[in-house]
Design a protein around this motif. Structure first.
Motif, PDB file in Angstrom:
ATOM      1  N   HIS A  29       0.804  -1.226   0.000  1.00  0.00           N
ATOM      2  CA  HIS A  29       0.000   0.000   0.000  1.00  0.00           C
ATOM      3  C   HIS A  29       0.835   1.272   0.000  1.00  0.00           C
ATOM      4  CE1 HIS A  29       0.554  -0.523   4.427  1.00  0.00           C
ATOM      5  NE2 HIS A  29       0.564   0.798   4.418  1.00  0.00           N
ATOM      6  N   ASN A  43       1.450   2.231  -3.514  1.00  0.00           N
ATOM      7  CA  ASN A  43       0.300   2.374  -4.399  1.00  0.00           C
ATOM      8  C   ASN A  43       0.434   3.667  -5.202  1.00  0.00           C
ATOM      9  OD1 ASN A  43      -2.582   3.270  -5.105  1.00  0.00           O
ATOM     10  ND2 ASN A  43      -2.928   1.201  -4.331  1.00  0.00           N
ATOM     11  N   HIS A  82      -1.500   5.848  -6.079  1.00  0.00           N
ATOM     12  CA  HIS A  82      -2.259   6.976  -5.534  1.00  0.00           C
ATOM     13  C   HIS A  82      -1.534   7.629  -4.359  1.00  0.00           C
ATOM     14  CE1 HIS A  82      -5.958   6.262  -7.894  1.00  0.00           C
ATOM     15  NE2 HIS A  82      -5.550   5.007  -7.855  1.00  0.00           N
ATOM     16  N   ARG A 109      -5.734   4.102   3.974  1.00  0.00           N
ATOM     17  CA  ARG A 109      -5.233   2.927   3.266  1.00  0.00           C
ATOM     18  C   ARG A 109      -6.382   2.049   2.767  1.00  0.00           C
ATOM     19  NH1 ARG A 109      -4.819  -2.002   5.208  1.00  0.00           N
ATOM     20  NH2 ARG A 109      -4.994  -1.287   7.364  1.00  0.00           N
ATOM     21  N   LEU A 165      -7.736   2.819  -0.740  1.00  0.00           N
ATOM     22  CA  LEU A 165      -6.887   2.707  -1.927  1.00  0.00           C
ATOM     23  C   LEU A 165      -7.410   1.607  -2.848  1.00  0.00           C
ATOM     24  CD1 LEU A 165      -3.330   2.886  -0.304  1.00  0.00           C
ATOM     25  CD2 LEU A 165      -4.311   4.594  -1.852  1.00  0.00           C
ATOM     26  N   PRO A 180      -6.993  -1.488  -5.527  1.00  0.00           N
ATOM     27  CA  PRO A 180      -5.910  -2.466  -5.692  1.00  0.00           C
ATOM     28  C   PRO A 180      -4.941  -2.025  -6.794  1.00  0.00           C
ATOM     29  CG  PRO A 180      -8.058  -3.544  -5.690  1.00  0.00           C
ATOM     30  CD  PRO A 180      -8.320  -2.076  -5.784  1.00  0.00           C
ATOM     31  N   ALA A 181      -3.683  -2.326  -6.585  1.00  0.00           N
ATOM     32  CA  ALA A 181      -2.659  -2.067  -7.604  1.00  0.00           C
ATOM     33  C   ALA A 181      -1.740  -3.277  -7.650  1.00  0.00           C
ATOM     34  CB  ALA A 181      -1.875  -0.797  -7.281  1.00  0.00           C
ATOM     35  N   TYR A 182      -1.196  -3.558  -8.847  1.00  0.00           N
ATOM     36  CA  TYR A 182      -0.388  -4.762  -9.019  1.00  0.00           C
ATOM     37  C   TYR A 182       0.882  -4.439  -9.806  1.00  0.00           C
ATOM     38  CZ  TYR A 182      -4.843  -7.043  -7.914  1.00  0.00           C
ATOM     39  OH  TYR A 182      -5.999  -7.423  -7.308  1.00  0.00           O
TER      40      TYR A 182
END
Length: 234
Positions: free
Chosen positions: A140, A143, A145, A169, A172, A174-176
């Motif tokens: 996180h 991330n 963002h 948090r 936020l 999801p990011a990969y």
């Protein structure tokens, strides 16, 4: 759908000399990836792409098919992946054999979970995507963002372009990031769009606890420890 399983393994690794055939807990590194590929029910053919005779000999010894020798011009530090894949496709097409897609399996991610290759191909087919990659969650704190970029006037702006930062948090999205274990691409996208990803990119989530990307001696030490933690020798 006919899917070619392609394992690239060139010689001349500088970070970890002889990496692709270096013994990891008693087996050459590339054997781990070959074992994952052999589990697959969906791969029509599994082959090695290499320029190095020592790698080719080891591959042949473990039963991995080596139908061609990759040209040295496609085996440098700066060679992109796409020409390597197209070289393999060209070889087979000259012999009258074609494939609908290519599943690229890099040796540097040896600890894929059982069944991951076929899980990935199934998602790829069902999604009707141009391509699929395996990914892992971005922590996180990294991330996008919550990532900042410097502006020309020496200030910071949020990398995503938003004017207000997401404060919690839990909010936020999801990011990969790519973990490098699986790349599947339609042959038409490889040829016509000259891209590994196309315009419609699907994904499958790998396993953080199995992740290692073998680039440096420190990575190799991590892999030795991970092997024992995963109980792969039992």
């Amino acid at each position: 759908m006919k899917v070619l399983g392609l394992i690239p393994a060139r010689g001349g690794s500088k970070g970890i000399p002889g990496k692709n055939i270096k013994s990891l807990q008693g087996k050459p590194l590339l054997e781990y990836t070959f074992e994952s590929a052999k589990e697959s029910l969906f791969l029509s053919k599994i082959v090695l792409s290499s320029d190095d005779q020592e790698i080719i000999q080891v591959a042949s010894k473990i039963g991995l098919e080596v139908p061609f020798v990759r040209p040295s011009i496609l085996s440098t530090d700066s060679t992109p992946t796409l020409p390597v894949i197209l070289h393999a496709l060209d070889f087979f097409e000259e012999k009258g054999e074609s494939f609908d897609a290519v599943c690229l399996l890099q040796t540097t991610n040896p600890f894929r979970r059982k069944g991951l290759v076929d899980e990935s191909i199934r998602v790829f087919i069902e999604s009707q995507a141009d391509a699929l990659i395996s990914v892992l969650p971005v922590p996180h704190e990294f991330n996008p963002h919550w990532v900042f970029e410097p502006t020309p006037n020496g200030m910071l702006s949020i990398a995503t372009g938003e004017s207000q930062i997401i404060t919690r948090r839990q909010d936020l999205p999801p990011a990969y990031f790519r973990d490098g274990a699986i790349y599947i691409t339609k042959t038409s996208v490889l040829r016509n769009k000259k891209s590994l990803y196309g315009e419609k990119l699907a994904f499958i989530v790998g396993d953080v606890e199995r992740y290692v990307n073998l680039d440096t001696p420190k990575d190799w030490e991590k892999a030795e420890i991970l092997y024992k933690q995963l109980g792969l020798g039992n």
